[in-house]
Design an enzyme around this catalytic site. Structure first.
Site: not given
Lengths: 587, 231
Positions: A119, A240, A242, A252, A255, A286, A353, A398
């Site tokens: 990730f 954030q 995304h 969404l 990731e 991100r 996000h 994050r």
């Protein structure tokens, strides 16, 4: 006052991952708990999390919680509090194993252990190379986790108040929180739920943006309740974006797609992340990937007739990997993107996000606010955890999969801490005479409003302003204009009107009350973003492009009553290990 | 777009009625849920549930042109300019498109929807082979939207006695879990003329499931195990 009162040991507001994890601790300890939720618990937005939950289990590759901690601190752009980050990363293996024991249907490796995938920002040996740390249940990890936690609460006989909306905190003259006022949607009646411990787990507030991956219910209710009760909100400038929301729809795309080997292309067919993050490429943090995408689009290398998105290519993974590891993504791409990713790339854009900021807490989940000489004086009787809280483990950005982890680590910690606190504080403080006044006056205002504006119109204007003035790139000019515009909207929120006069399941009324919370979040976002004259993590200012540790390595605290911003230091000292000193952030 | 919508507000209506709307949509209104939100901006008294708007939370199940589905993943294009919306059938209506799901969740809770394993918890995860894990695919993904149970004639007739496809799918999800030790207890609980055996394989549940799951097959598997246990 006149409202009915029910009394509990603990009231939990919100039944997503954090609320349910806390509820489980309290219920299994034999305490009398009420869990309030605007929706049936399994409809909470945790259900939409896709890619995974991180823990240094080392099931596929060598891993270490210290590396996880380093990645998280670096991901936070050194705004995260290192004591909280150490606690979360150390606890991660334990809480994930616990979820497995609860019955969570993780994917498996051939040896029967939990499957882990790479990730963004997850590395071995302090940034050397990507590592498989995200524990996954296909691309439905949040669904698997939320249902498992609900099921476990069914077993524990937790008492739920389903389709109840908490309106306001009840604070007594000492400032202690002694419960909440709440609205039962089905009947339209209000009640005071008195409790020695009140835990907020109300999730995010991404609905301040016009384009968001968030559910309609993510309206920052806990933040609004705190703001109205004089409690500051922390680090609200950090949102954030995304990298991979479906263009146009905002839905969404995990990731995990890039974790499984997918990558981004611009209109030249170039894998552009190689230029921005040579080591980990598409698996950079991100904020880094989202900014790179925005630059590509801004410089004319966007795709489609309007050159307004980039493409996420995954067809090379083959139908087997896509159908087995990413089945939900395929479903979403077909439905919302109009493409079958087995054949064609998915059009994607950076989309709001996650809220890194929130209600300030310590690592036990207790809500804290500056008082006298202490920056972190406890608000007695009140806890917050999960996305609504700012503990702060995510700092300015994050890492993917740290949100599900945050929910269970701090949901459990807050539950455990509240249990101890309840033992030490066995006596229920009396309700103040004015306990319900604030909520009742808000309802009376709404019900009696004449010639007001519609919630739809005011809400739309708020979302458009935030979208335009608090996006991926910010400048002083755009923010100044945004602050004055959002102040005008805040005045209009005080005059919203609804046509539905019914008591029974009046959803128009609920949406109006939600807007009261959203506007607190929107105001705090623009005012703190305007105040912070540096670029850090997700807060990127064209006019102040560099991180400025000398002046800005500090948390912002926004006070709603006079719209002022104060600051408190970042906690650079972990619990037991050496501090990770700030350095330039390169992926 | 033309809407015929089931309206009922117990505060003012003696009985339910169908209300007609003709509402211009915007190009961005791609899904039925977008269209409903557009409608609600004209008439905020229309009540319906919604949350994730991407088909994973299960809030916006409704009867769309006679067939149960989720508004958020039903495209406006496939409806052809006119849609008739009613609440999912067989459950008491609270208001408009909002039903009382107590009965549905009672059935779900009754199947003990959690892993029962009385061995001491190990230090690490309980191991499960990829093959054993594969048994849970097609089961654990249920979103509890109730499209299936409320399209099932057996559930309409006996909502208090027949558990319905959603609850039975979850019952089998735990029977099928290699970590669960309570198969016998679960089967004992289903030994009853109604709970399981009122399923007559009509397969409406399979037809409407927005997640493409197959409760009838799961129910068939429970019956198979029961029969094997008897012989």
């Amino acid at each position: 006052m006149g409202l009915p009162v029910r009394s509990f040991d603990a009231v939990i507001v919100g039944a997503g991952g954090a609320g349910l994890r806390a509820a489980l601790q309290l219920s299994e300890a034999g305490l009398k708990v009420a869990v309030l939720s605007k929706v049936f618990p399994t409809r909470s937005h945790t259900v939409a999390a896709q890619g995974g939950i991180s823990a240094a289990l080392g099931n596929s590759q060598e891993d270490n919680w210290l590396w996880h901690m380093y990645d998280t601190v670096k991901g936070s752009d050194w705004l995260g509090d290192q004591d909280a980050i150490e606690y979360m990363c150390r606890m991660a293996p334990k809480v994930v194993i616990e979820l497995e024991h609860f019955g969570m249907p993780f994917d498996r490796l051939d040896n029967g252990k939990i499957y882990q995938r790479p990730f963004g920002g997850h590395t071995q040996e302090f940034g050397a190379r990507p590592v498989q740390r995200a524990c996954a249940a296909a691309d439905r990890t949040g669904h698997a986790m939320l249902h498992t936690l609900y099921q476990r609460n069914v077993r524990a006989r937790t008492q739920f108040f389903v389709e109840w909306m908490a309106l306001d905190l009840v604070r007594d003259a000492d400032g202690d929180v002694v419960g909440v006022v709440a609205l039962e949607m089905e009947t339209g009646e209000c009640m005071i739920l008195q409790a020695r411990a009140t835990l907020l787990a109300t999730g995010g507030a991404g609905r301040i943006f016009a384009s968001s991956t968030n559910a309609f219910i993510n309206t920052g209710d806990g933040l609004g309740m705190c703001a109205r009760a004089g409690i500051p909100l922390e680090d609200m400038e950090f949102w954030q974006f995304h990298p991979t929301g479906v263009a146009g729809a905002g839905v969404l795309i995990t990731e995990g797609v890039r974790g499984e080997g997918g990558y981004l292309l611009n209109s030249n067919g170039e894998r552009f992340m190689e230029r921005y993050a040579p080591t980990v490429k598409d698996l950079a943090s991100r904020d880094v990937v989202s900014r790179a995408m925005a630059v590509e689009i801004y410089e004319g290398r966007g795709c489609g007739p309007n050159k307004d998105h980039v493409l996420l290519k995954l067809d090379h993974l083959g139908p087997e990997v896509i159908n087995h590891r990413l089945p939900g993504i395929r479903e979403i791409a077909i439905r919302f993107g109009g493409v079958d990713p087995i054949k064609d790339p998915i059009p994607v854009v950076p989309t709001c996000h996650y809220m890194m900021g929130g209600i300030p807490t310590n690592i036990s989940g207790q809500v804290v606010a500056p008082h006298g000489t202490s920056p972190d004086e406890v608000v007695p009787g009140l806890w917050a955890m999960g996305e609504c809280a700012c503990v702060s483990v995510h700092g300015a950005n994050r890492l993917g999969t740290n949100s599900l982890l945050d929910l269970v680590v701090f949901g459990k910690a807050a539950g455990d801490h509240a249990i101890e606190w309840l033992k030490a504080n066995p006596v229920q403080k009396p309700l103040p005479a004015n306990a319900a006044d604030l909520s009742l006056s808000r309802l009376a205002r709404l019900d009696g409003q004449k010639d007001g504006e519609s919630v739809t119109d005011v809400g739309r204007d708020m979302r458009n302003i935030i979208q335009r003035h608090a996006g991926v790139f910010r400048t002083g000019e755009v923010l100044t204009e945004g602050v004055s515009k959002i102040r005008e909207v805040a005045e209009r929120v005080k005059r919203t009107a609804i046509k539905d006069t019914s008591k029974v399941f009046n959803t128009a009324r609920v949406e109006a009350l939600e807007l009261d919370n959203l506007i607190e979040v929107a105001m705090s976002t623009l005012i703190t973003a305007h105040t912070r004259t540096e670029s850090r993590g997700a807060h990127a200012r064209d006019d102040f492009p560099d991180r400025d540790d000398a002046n800005w390595m500090k948390h912002s605290l926004y006070y709603s009553e006079d719209q002022r911003v104060e600051f408190k230091p970042v906690r650079l000292k972990p619990l037991t290990v050496d501090s990770i000193p700030p350095k330039a952030r390169v992926y | 777009m033309r809407f015929s919508v089931y309206r009922y507000n117990p505060d003012v209506d003696a009985k339910p009625y169908m209300q007609e709307y003709d509402i211009p949509l915007e190009p961005t209104d791609k899904m039925l849920l977008d269209a409903l939100i557009r409608l609600k901006s004209h008439d905020d008294t229309l009540a319906f549930r919604r949350s994730c708007r991407e088909g994973v939370c299960g809030s916006d199940a409704m009867n769309i042109n006679g067939r149960n589905g989720l508004a958020c993943i039903t495209t406006v294009a496939e409806l052809g300019g006119h849609v008739t919306l009613r609440p999912i059938p067989g459950l008491p209506v609270i208001r408009d498109l909002i039903v009382d799901m107590t009965q549905f969740f009672r059935a779900y809770h009754s199947v003990k929807p959690y892993v029962i394993n009385n061995d001491p918890a190990p230090e690490t995860e309980r191991l499960q082979s990829p093959e054993d894990r594969l048994e849970l695919d097609g089961l654990y993904e249920c979103i509890l939207c109730a499209c299936c149970s409320t399209s099932c004639p057996s559930f309409w007739w006996n909502p208090d006695k027949f558990l319905g496809p959603a609850a039975l799918l979850q019952s089998y999800r735990f029977i099928a879990d290699s970590r669960d030790q309570a198969t016998n207890e679960r089967l004992d609980d289903l030994e009853d003329p109604y709970k399981l055996f009122r399923c007559h394989s009509i397969m409406n549940c399979v037809d409407v499931c927005p997640k493409g799951l197959n409760p009838t097959r799961a129910i068939g598997k429970i019956k198979d195990i029961m029969i094997k246990r008897m012989v």
